[in-house]
Design an enzyme around this catalytic site. Sequence first.
Site, short mmCIF file in Angstrom:
data_model
loop_
_atom_site.label_atom_id
_atom_site.label_comp_id
_atom_site.label_asym_id
_atom_site.label_seq_id
_atom_site.Cartn_x
_atom_site.Cartn_y
_atom_site.Cartn_z
N ASN A 165 0.83 -1.24 0.12
CA ASN A 165 0.01 0.20 0.11
C ASN A 165 0.84 1.35 0.04
O ASN A 165 0.85 2.15 1.06
CB ASN A 165 -1.01 -0.09 1.21
CG ASN A 165 -2.19 0.24 0.97
OD1 ASN A 165 -2.50 1.03 0.08
ND2 ASN A 165 -3.45 0.02 1.48
N ASP A 257 -8.18 -2.34 -0.40
CA ASP A 257 -8.54 -2.62 0.89
C ASP A 257 -9.61 -3.73 0.97
O ASP A 257 -9.67 -4.71 1.60
CB ASP A 257 -8.87 -1.33 1.71
CG ASP A 257 -8.03 -0.38 1.55
OD1 ASP A 257 -6.64 -0.84 1.52
OD2 ASP A 257 -8.36 0.80 1.71
#
Length: 318
Positions: A165, A257
């Site tokens: 991320n 996510d």
Amino acid sequence: MEVVTFGESMVLFSSDKNLPLEYVHQFNKQMAGAESNVAIGLAKLGHRVGWFSKLGEDPFGRYLLHQIRGYGIDTSRCRHTGDAPTGVYFKEQRSHGKTQVYYYRRHSAASMMHPDELDEAYLAGFKILHITGITPALSPDCLALTRKAVGSAKKLGLKIVFDPNVRWKLWDSEKAAKEILLELAGSADYILPGLDEGELLTGCTQPEDIASALLKPGVAGVVVKLGSKGAYFQSEQHSGYMAPFPAEEVDPVGAGDAFAAGFISGLLQGETLEQAVCRASAMGAIAVSVNGDVEGLPNEAELLRMIHGDQDYQNVKR
């Protein structure tokens, strides 16, 4: 309890108009944060989840806590501070699906999380620790907290799922990002990079090569996210491509996510790596069809309908 995660959540202000922010006068208030997005995704699928952070003693901090706790997520280890504000950010929608994000999170409350505040006994009650590369980039103390959480999880026997991320606005340099993210990847049981993140970590450009480079002893599986092209997965026993699910993209932010939440859900249900990636891909496809990071996350019934090809929930029901 099943999954624990931690990190910064922020208040998101977005506009439904495709205009530069200087011409926008009204904003919608929502919440966002990679780790809390994953926590909410898992909670909506029926899993028992814990999330912790440090929030400002301000209206935005109270808003985030109430929202996250409202999904049934355990927030008992959240801390509060009056020395720093809760972070916020603004999302700019432009034509042709272009999105620009402006963060106001420097010196935020979450960046003041400290390793001494970690409750190791709390971690012992979980099966999986989910971490991202965002939290260690917030501050040196947040990096130390992440390292301590990983060490505690390994000692306690938790599986670690790591999503790199990458947020370039948080890192001082590509070298620092690569060094720290590789360290965390080396401690994880499952690694979920995007294609660009995989290239950063390994220097490889092909999904197969990225996965092979990251699949070191102790790593049970690597999944390379390919966006609209699906995903590639690899373990010592199996490898292959997962075709994408059909999706009408409205807002791509938060897709990764949702993918992570679906993947972890599959692990908790004892699915194979391929089945878990299938669940993850379906989650991502559903999530991007709605504006907002968590608003499009499905429940278990909706997810299964997508997996089994039943699209009737997209039609009008009277």
